[in-house]
Design a protein around this motif. Structure first.
Motif, PDB file in Angstrom:
ATOM      1  N   ARG A 410       0.831  -1.198   0.000  1.00  0.00           N
ATOM      2  CA  ARG A 410       0.000   0.000   0.000  1.00  0.00           C
ATOM      3  C   ARG A 410       0.871   1.256   0.000  1.00  0.00           C
ATOM      4  NH1 ARG A 410      -2.746   1.734   4.705  1.00  0.00           N
ATOM      5  NH2 ARG A 410      -2.296  -0.279   5.645  1.00  0.00           N
ATOM      6  N   VAL A 411       1.919   1.252   0.792  1.00  0.00           N
ATOM      7  CA  VAL A 411       2.769   2.449   0.868  1.00  0.00           C
ATOM      8  C   VAL A 411       3.598   2.601  -0.404  1.00  0.00           C
ATOM      9  CG1 VAL A 411       4.717   3.504   2.077  1.00  0.00           C
ATOM     10  CG2 VAL A 411       2.843   2.503   3.381  1.00  0.00           C
ATOM     11  N   ILE A 412       4.073   1.492  -0.925  1.00  0.00           N
ATOM     12  CA  ILE A 412       4.915   1.602  -2.123  1.00  0.00           C
ATOM     13  C   ILE A 412       4.066   1.813  -3.375  1.00  0.00           C
ATOM     14  CG2 ILE A 412       6.638   0.419  -3.544  1.00  0.00           C
ATOM     15  CD1 ILE A 412       7.648  -0.947  -1.043  1.00  0.00           C
ATOM     16  N   ILE A 470       9.330   0.958  -9.651  1.00  0.00           N
ATOM     17  CA  ILE A 470       7.984   1.316  -9.205  1.00  0.00           C
ATOM     18  C   ILE A 470       7.387   2.253 -10.246  1.00  0.00           C
ATOM     19  CG2 ILE A 470       6.654   2.442  -7.387  1.00  0.00           C
ATOM     20  CD1 ILE A 470       9.020   1.783  -5.504  1.00  0.00           C
ATOM     21  N   PRO A 471       6.332   1.827 -10.956  1.00  0.00           N
ATOM     22  CA  PRO A 471       5.774   2.703 -11.976  1.00  0.00           C
ATOM     23  C   PRO A 471       5.022   3.862 -11.329  1.00  0.00           C
ATOM     24  CG  PRO A 471       4.492   0.677 -11.814  1.00  0.00           C
ATOM     25  CD  PRO A 471       5.597   0.563 -10.816  1.00  0.00           C
ATOM     26  N   GLY A 472       5.206   5.046 -11.868  1.00  0.00           N
ATOM     27  CA  GLY A 472       4.525   6.215 -11.316  1.00  0.00           C
ATOM     28  C   GLY A 472       3.038   6.170 -11.614  1.00  0.00           C
ATOM     29  N   THR A 473       2.234   6.576 -10.638  1.00  0.00           N
ATOM     30  CA  THR A 473       0.788   6.657 -10.865  1.00  0.00           C
ATOM     31  C   THR A 473       0.340   8.065 -10.517  1.00  0.00           C
ATOM     32  OG1 THR A 473       0.493   5.842  -8.613  1.00  0.00           O
ATOM     33  CG2 THR A 473       0.294   4.234 -10.391  1.00  0.00           C
ATOM     34  N   THR A 474      -0.834   8.455 -10.981  1.00  0.00           N
ATOM     35  CA  THR A 474      -1.340   9.775 -10.617  1.00  0.00           C
ATOM     36  C   THR A 474      -2.774   9.619 -10.139  1.00  0.00           C
ATOM     37  OG1 THR A 474      -2.134  10.190 -12.852  1.00  0.00           O
ATOM     38  CG2 THR A 474       0.055  10.999 -12.327  1.00  0.00           C
ATOM     39  N   ARG A 475      -3.155  10.497  -9.262  1.00  0.00           N
ATOM     40  CA  ARG A 475      -4.530  10.525  -8.797  1.00  0.00           C
ATOM     41  C   ARG A 475      -4.862  11.968  -8.479  1.00  0.00           C
ATOM     42  NH1 ARG A 475      -4.177   7.066  -3.386  1.00  0.00           N
ATOM     43  NH2 ARG A 475      -5.964   8.323  -2.831  1.00  0.00           N
TER      44      ARG A 475
ATOM     45  N   ASP B 215      -4.059  11.467   2.002  1.00  0.00           N
ATOM     46  CA  ASP B 215      -5.320  10.854   1.567  1.00  0.00           C
ATOM     47  C   ASP B 215      -5.250   9.381   1.955  1.00  0.00           C
ATOM     48  OD1 ASP B 215      -7.761  10.418   0.271  1.00  0.00           O
ATOM     49  OD2 ASP B 215      -7.208  11.716  -1.403  1.00  0.00           O
ATOM     50  N   GLU B 216      -6.284   8.640   1.590  1.00  0.00           N
ATOM     51  CA  GLU B 216      -6.211   7.211   1.849  1.00  0.00           C
ATOM     52  C   GLU B 216      -5.323   6.573   0.792  1.00  0.00           C
ATOM     53  OE1 GLU B 216     -10.388   6.531   1.963  1.00  0.00           O
ATOM     54  OE2 GLU B 216     -10.375   6.246   4.131  1.00  0.00           O
ATOM     55  N   ASN B 217      -4.435   5.703   1.237  1.00  0.00           N
ATOM     56  CA  ASN B 217      -3.609   4.914   0.313  1.00  0.00           C
ATOM     57  C   ASN B 217      -2.729   5.733  -0.631  1.00  0.00           C
ATOM     58  OD1 ASN B 217      -4.721   2.585   1.354  1.00  0.00           O
ATOM     59  ND2 ASN B 217      -6.458   2.707  -0.064  1.00  0.00           N
ATOM     60  N   VAL B 218      -2.252   6.855  -0.213  1.00  0.00           N
ATOM     61  CA  VAL B 218      -1.262   7.563  -1.028  1.00  0.00           C
ATOM     62  C   VAL B 218       0.034   6.746  -0.970  1.00  0.00           C
ATOM     63  CG1 VAL B 218       0.064   9.682  -1.327  1.00  0.00           C
ATOM     64  CG2 VAL B 218      -2.291   9.797  -0.547  1.00  0.00           C
ATOM     65  N   SER B 219       0.655   6.542  -2.123  1.00  0.00           N
ATOM     66  CA  SER B 219       1.800   5.632  -2.173  1.00  0.00           C
ATOM     67  C   SER B 219       3.028   6.290  -2.789  1.00  0.00           C
ATOM     68  CB  SER B 219       1.438   4.399  -3.002  1.00  0.00           C
ATOM     69  OG  SER B 219       1.297   4.787  -4.356  1.00  0.00           O
ATOM     70  N   VAL B 220       4.147   5.611  -2.664  1.00  0.00           N
ATOM     71  CA  VAL B 220       5.382   6.047  -3.315  1.00  0.00           C
ATOM     72  C   VAL B 220       5.155   6.169  -4.824  1.00  0.00           C
ATOM     73  CG1 VAL B 220       7.772   5.424  -3.814  1.00  0.00           C
ATOM     74  CG2 VAL B 220       6.837   4.991  -1.553  1.00  0.00           C
ATOM     75  N   ALA B 221       4.354   5.253  -5.362  1.00  0.00           N
ATOM     76  CA  ALA B 221       4.079   5.296  -6.799  1.00  0.00           C
ATOM     77  C   ALA B 221       3.356   6.591  -7.177  1.00  0.00           C
ATOM     78  CB  ALA B 221       3.250   4.086  -7.206  1.00  0.00           C
ATOM     79  N   ASP B 222       2.427   7.037  -6.312  1.00  0.00           N
ATOM     80  CA  ASP B 222       1.732   8.305  -6.586  1.00  0.00           C
ATOM     81  C   ASP B 222       2.700   9.472  -6.540  1.00  0.00           C
ATOM     82  OD1 ASP B 222      -0.708   6.983  -6.671  1.00  0.00           O
ATOM     83  OD2 ASP B 222      -1.042   7.227  -4.518  1.00  0.00           O
ATOM     84  N   LYS B 224       5.806   9.425  -7.079  1.00  0.00           N
ATOM     85  CA  LYS B 224       6.677   9.356  -8.247  1.00  0.00           C
ATOM     86  C   LYS B 224       5.946   9.842  -9.499  1.00  0.00           C
ATOM     87  CE  LYS B 224       9.721   6.221 -10.451  1.00  0.00           C
ATOM     88  NZ  LYS B 224       9.901   4.872 -10.929  1.00  0.00           N
ATOM     89  N   GLY B 225       4.768   9.296  -9.728  1.00  0.00           N
ATOM     90  CA  GLY B 225       4.015   9.643 -10.938  1.00  0.00           C
ATOM     91  C   GLY B 225       3.658  11.116 -10.988  1.00  0.00           C
TER      92      GLY B 225
END
Lengths: 777, 338
Positions: A410-412, A470-475, B215-222, B224-225
């Protein structure tokens, strides 16, 4: 910390190319700041021995040496150094040698004396930093051997170790990390202590500051120069060789990360006790300086006096010297916070304090003592005592940490197989002591006290797994506008755009100002610890900064300066932070002459007022008195004061001509913001009619008064009044001539000439009656 | 046989044609169409005509009047355009335009503004905090207690009352969370201070954009992206972005961000532009303590935070070699960015 790649290779296999090592470390968060190549092969430099030395006949500072270079014939060399004695072995650059600094050696005459080569210093060979005097080689060095044999080519990595990773401040520690990251095996491990551990002979009073202390004696040592290998190792990373005992202590610190200290045992008076210093206790340290200690400092003491500032520096009186026979070797654990406080308060940061501050590995303390003892026995002879005296207890092992695989994912933000997580953590020396299907319980190695919570373990997973994988994601999230948004929009979309559009440039001056600058407004919040005279206080106003900008631009040849600044000011006495708009105008109307306009008029108060009208709704100026201005006005917006402005007195600035400034407060609820609220008004469909009034009035009647007389009582058809001409008679005249254009309009029908005439006549009448003006026809 | 009116028209048209300038043309106009002009005179004569003739002659009179008026207008137009071209023919169009004084916005402001625009597109609101801070907001709440090796008081400016100038804009993270419960997505742009010797790349006052997303479930991937998105928006889509593990007390994991782009002067070099990481649970705990509640529960909420060095970014984007130029405010420098 600097690492010799050759030395590091003794612990772990490394990539061939130093850049690859640096890359491996950098990707894992251990940044390599610099890569330096050392001791490159130098041809024609050999080990030589000085067999005779005499003074140069023609130069006081030179000597003439006879040296044996192993070839069978002696060479004569002229030398400027004085740090050698006959019999020393030194590097000799033969004719034809080319040194790393570019010097080419050839036979030459120096002040009339032939010199067949050059004796070299460490820096000349690129094998050390020492530039004073010849590099004295170990007595064991073989005469005639190429110097490269003694100083093999090496690469020095300057690695930045972050404060949480004290465990990396040693060769063993860094090698252990590299092994974990690259999956390689460590080639050697520090050995366990073989001595008998006795809980006697030393005591600790300061148990909080020094939880654990050990001392081991080694008798009948022979203090002398270190062997070449030892010197080369410590010198390769910039530590100066002192003698074999001190060098061994430094070597062990570099190798294992645990500082140790050797006392001259014969100079100790009674047994050792670790205690807090007495307030005002004086201590002569190894650096030759006397420190005044207090009860915050932990000292290692004998029964009479302090013999070391614990974990920071040993004492001069009990240090190891050439005549030392018996030594006592200290290895201890000091509380990081206490060491940091002491090193900082005494301004005495040392290699030892640096490591203790970051926390040494409790399990390494006795191993380091043992390692040092063994080295002393090998190098300096001597008989180690069978027992090691200890007091106190080692800090407890770090607590176990539970890591949920789900939280890790979840964190990564990516799913990593539990097996992979386990492998990574195991590589880093953690041991899984229990697990459920969802989580693992991990025992933390003694040297990783930075691993305290699950996120710390997750970081280890990220470092080893590779952030690149780790692929970058956006939200996103929708956020409502905040007060800071409104303030930004007022300043940027309104004030900045308007002012730049009006020809003013934005400046940004330092919020820290000099003492002289703060003179503009007597009080300013001062810094307790300024670094330079230019930055001693927080600006209470933007004006001093703007004046600095003016002066700089005048020096640069500007003919006109129109600038503004928007930023924080710090209002005394408590430093309340306000956002201010500062404006400064100086010089000619146009910044340079141009062919369309020959106007050479200096900017004046009304130019300032014009600029302010762009941003302040319902602007008015009200004269006030202020010692800071030659002419001061309060700036009002409707019925609210928003700032201060005016013309500076000549004494405030070296600029020729008038300098105009204004400073307003800008907040989202200030009247300035009102101009941003806009509403549509019906366009006029019916034509207006204009009538002009020209008049001569006594000087003391202000425009404002005339305006009010025209406008009150209100003529319903009167739409606007504009002053379009002003002429003040020259030479002490008391009257002035003004001309106004009055615009009449009815918004719902076309005006009739008669109704305009009627109203206009009433206004003319009023002017004559109330103000006594003379109307011109 | 032609009607006298037609005769009049022909005469008038001939005279219009032979008029040599606007003035002569006006004489012709007055002579025929003026109040006492010969064509106008027919208007009076109409009254004397009988009912049969009147409409016929009336129509003719209109036609004549219109024809002459049109001819005069046409000829007038010709004279005017001729005059206009003569006047413009000699104009030296190479003369410089009338100067308009326009101001420049400071390049640092422009840099902040570019950053803010991009972050606003990404859904960030603005937040703010004071420059004068206390030790708690600057260090303790950010998991850097006294005696922490990363806490460097030597590099910090202090006021005599014990307060300090913030050494990073991360203080706004704490300020924002103190005042608003999660979720939270904000940036703060502002100054920070370090007790550093001033040189071409160091300044006692420097500028950052701080970001915080909880937020809920903010991650390293977020993290980074989203930072990758920002940096590509800023530097161009070709930009390479690299994250390297690092250490900050208030984030775990912590990362440093580097960019590399052929479009930049520094070409192949990786340039450090930001520090970032996942908000350390100890930071949430400190915020909860200050709030007196438990809303920032580290088991429920996670977050990322970052700090972008805006002076550095502006220097990279505008090819500015020396940080001191920003504070000097030489108009020759500023106008380059107008």
């Amino acid at each position: 910390m600097k690492f010799s790649v050759n030395w590091l290779r003794e612990f772990v296999d490394l990539p061939k190319n130093p850049e690859e090592i640096a890359e491996l470390l950098t990707r894992a968060g251990i940044e390599t700041k610099n890569i330096e190549t050392r001791g490159a092969k130098i041809d024609n430099v050999v080990v030589s021995q000085i067999t005779a030395s005499s003074r140069h006949p023609n130069a006081d500072r030179l000597t003439v040496c006879q040296v044996d270079d192993g070839s069978g014939t002696k060479r004569q060399i002229v030398c400027g150094a004085t740090n050698y004695k006959v019999g020393d072995k030194v590097p000799l650059a033969l004719p034809g040698a080319k040194l790393p600094n570019g010097t080419e050696i050839r036979k030459s005459k120096l002040r009339g004396v032939e010199s067949e080569g050059m004796l070299c210093s460490a820096i000349e060979l690129g094998v050390g930093q020492d530039a004073d005097g010849l590099l004295i080689l170990s007595p064991e060095a073989r005469i005639g051997a190429p110097i490269g044999d003694l100083f093999p080519a090496d690469t020095i990595l300057d690695v930045e170790i972050t404060p949480n990773r004290g465990d990396l401040l040693s060769y063993f520690g860094l090698a252990r990390e590299i092994a974990a990251l690259s999956g390689k095996k460590l080639k050697s491990m520090p050995r366990e202590v073989k001595a008998e551990i006795r809980r006697s002979g030393v005591t600790i009073d300061a148990t909080r500051e020094c939880p654990f202390f050990s001392a081991r004696s080694v008798d009948n040592v022979k203090v002398g120069p270190s062997p070449q290998w030892l010197r080369a190792k410590i010198e390769s990373v910039g530590i100066r060789s002192i003698n074999n005992i001190v060098d061994i202590s430094n070597f062990v610190m570099l190798e294992l990360g645990q500082p140790t200290h050797a006392f001259d045992a014969d100079k100790l008076r009674g047994s050792i006790n670790v205690r807090l210093a007495r307030d005002g206790e004086k201590f002569l340290a190894l650096d030759g300086k006397t420190y005044s200690l207090n009860h915050d400092n932990c000292v290692v003491a004998d029964q009479e006096r302090a013999i070391g500032i614990g974990g920071v520096m040993g004492g001069e009186e009990t240090g190891v010297t050439d005549s030392t026979k018996n030594i006592l070797l200290e290895a201890a654990y000091f509380l990081p916070a206490s060491i940091r406080r002491t090193a900082r308060n005494l301004s005495l940061p040392t290699d030892a304090s640096y490591r203790f501050e970051r926390g040494v590995d409790p399990e390494m303390i006795l191993r380091a003592s043992h390692r040092a003892t063994e080295l002393v026995r090998e190098i300096a002879g001597g008989t180690p005592a069978k027992e090691i005296h200890v007091a106190g207890k080692l800090p407890a092992d770090p607590a176990d940490v539970t890591l949920s695989y789900e939280k890790c994912d979840r964190v990564i933000g990516v799913a990593i197989k539990p097996k992979t997580v386990d492998e990574i953590l195991t590589h880093f020396g953690l041991k899984k002591t229990g697990s459920t299907s969802k989580a693992g319980i991990w025992k933390i190695p003694s040297y990783r006290r930075d691993l305290q919570r699950d996120v710390d373990l997750i970081e280890e997973v990220v470092r080893a797994y590779g952030i690149d994988k780790i692929p970058g994601t956006t939200r996103g999230r929708f956020m409502s506008m905040t007060k800071a948004d409104r303030s930004h929009d007022l300043e940027t979309l309104f004030l900045r755009e308007r002012l730049a559009g009006s020809g003013l440039s934005e400046v940004r001056t330092s919020k820290l100002i000099s003492r002289s600058a703060s003179a503009f407004t007597e009080d300013a919040i001062e810094l307790r610890n300024p670094l330079s005279e230019d930055h001693v206080a927080l600006r209470p106003s933007l004006i001093s900064g703007l004046l600095g900008v003016l002066e700089r631009n005048i020096r640069a040849g500007a003919e006109s300066v129109s600038v503004f600044e928007i930023g924080r000011a710090f209002i005394p006495p408590d430093g309340k932070e306000e956002r201010h708009l500062g404006i400064l105008l100086w010089g000619n109307v146009a910044s340079s002459p141009n062919w369309r306009s020959q106007t050479k008029r200096n900017l004046d108060l009304f130019d300032l007022k014009g600029v302010l009208e762009c941003v302040v709704p319902n602007l008015s100026f009200r004269p006030v008195t202020s010692p800071d201005f030659a002419l001061a006005v309060e700036v009002w917006s409707g019925d609210q004061p928003v700032g201060l402005g005016g013309q500076l007195p000549a004494s405030k600035s070296s600029a020729p001509g008038s300098v105009l400034v204004a400073e307003l407060r800008s907040t989202p609820d200030s009247p300035l913001a009102k101009s941003t609220a806009k509403k549509f008004r019906e366009l006029d469909r019916f034509p207006s009619v204009t009538r002009d009034i020209a008049m001569i009035v006594p000087d003391e009647i202000s425009h404002d008064k005339i305006l009010r007389t025209i406008q009150e009582p209100r003529e319903p058809l009167l739409e606007s009044v504009d002053l379009f001409d002003l002429f003040a008679e020259q030479g002490g005249a008391t009257r002035k001539s003004l001309a106004y254009r009055l615009t009449y309009r009815n918004r719902s029908r076309t005006l009739k000439s008669d109704e305009v005439n009627e109203g206009h006549a009433r206004i003319r009448e009023r002017l004559k009656r109330e103000l006594g003006v003379t109307l011109r026809e | 046989m032609a009607h006298p009116l037609e005769q009049l028209r022909d005469d008038a048209l001939r005279e219009v044609d032979s008029a040599l300038d606007e003035k002569a043309l006006d004489v012709v106009r007055v002579g025929y169409l003026g109040r006492n002009g010969s064509i106008s005179a027919w208007g009076e004569q109409m009254k004397t005509l009988d009912n049969e003739e009147r409409p016929v002659i009336g129509k003719l009179l209109n036609e004549v009047r219109n024809a002459v008026t049109a001819a005069i207008e046409e000829r007038t137009g010709k004279f005017r355009s001729q005059k206009e071209s003569e006047a413009l023919a000699g104009l030296d169009v190479s003369l410089p335009g009338t100067p308009h004084e326009y101001g420049a916005l400071h390049p640092l402001h422009q840099m902040h503004e570019r950053g803010i625009q991009i972050f606003r597109r990404m859904g960030f609101a603005l937040a703010d905090g004071p420059d004068i801070e206390d030790e708690w907001h600057c260090f303790d709440a950010l998991n850097t207690p006294p005696e922490h090796p990363a806490r460097n008081e030597q590099d910090t400016f202090y006021l005599s009352d014990g307060r300090l100038l913030r050494t990073h804009t991360s203080t706004v993270q704490i300020r924002a969370m103190e005042s608003v419960p999660p979720p939270l997505r904000v940036i703060a742009s502002g100054a920070a201070y370090r007790r550093d010797e001033v040189d071409a790349t160091h300044s006692a006052q420097f500028h950052q954009i701080e970001g915080l997303y909880v937020d809920e479930n903010v991650s390293v991937a977020d993290l980074k992206g989203e930072l990758e998105f920002f940096l590509r928006e800023l530097f161009g889509s070709e930009t390479e972005v690299q994250f390297r593990p690092h250490y900050f007390p208030f984030t775990e994991p912590s990362l440093e961000v580097y960019v590399r782009s052929k479009a930049l002067k520094r070409g192949e070099q990786w340039i450090e532009v930001a520090g970032c990481g996942m908000v350390h649970p100890a930071v949430f705990e400190a915020v909860n303590k200050a709030r007196g509640d438990k809303v920032y529960d580290p088991e429920k909420w996670s977050g990322y935070a970052f700090g972008l060095g805006m002076d550095r970014l502006a220097m990279i984007l505008f090819d500015i070699p020396d940080i001191r130029l920003f504070a000097q405010n030489d108009l020759r420098f500023l106008k380059q960015f107008a």
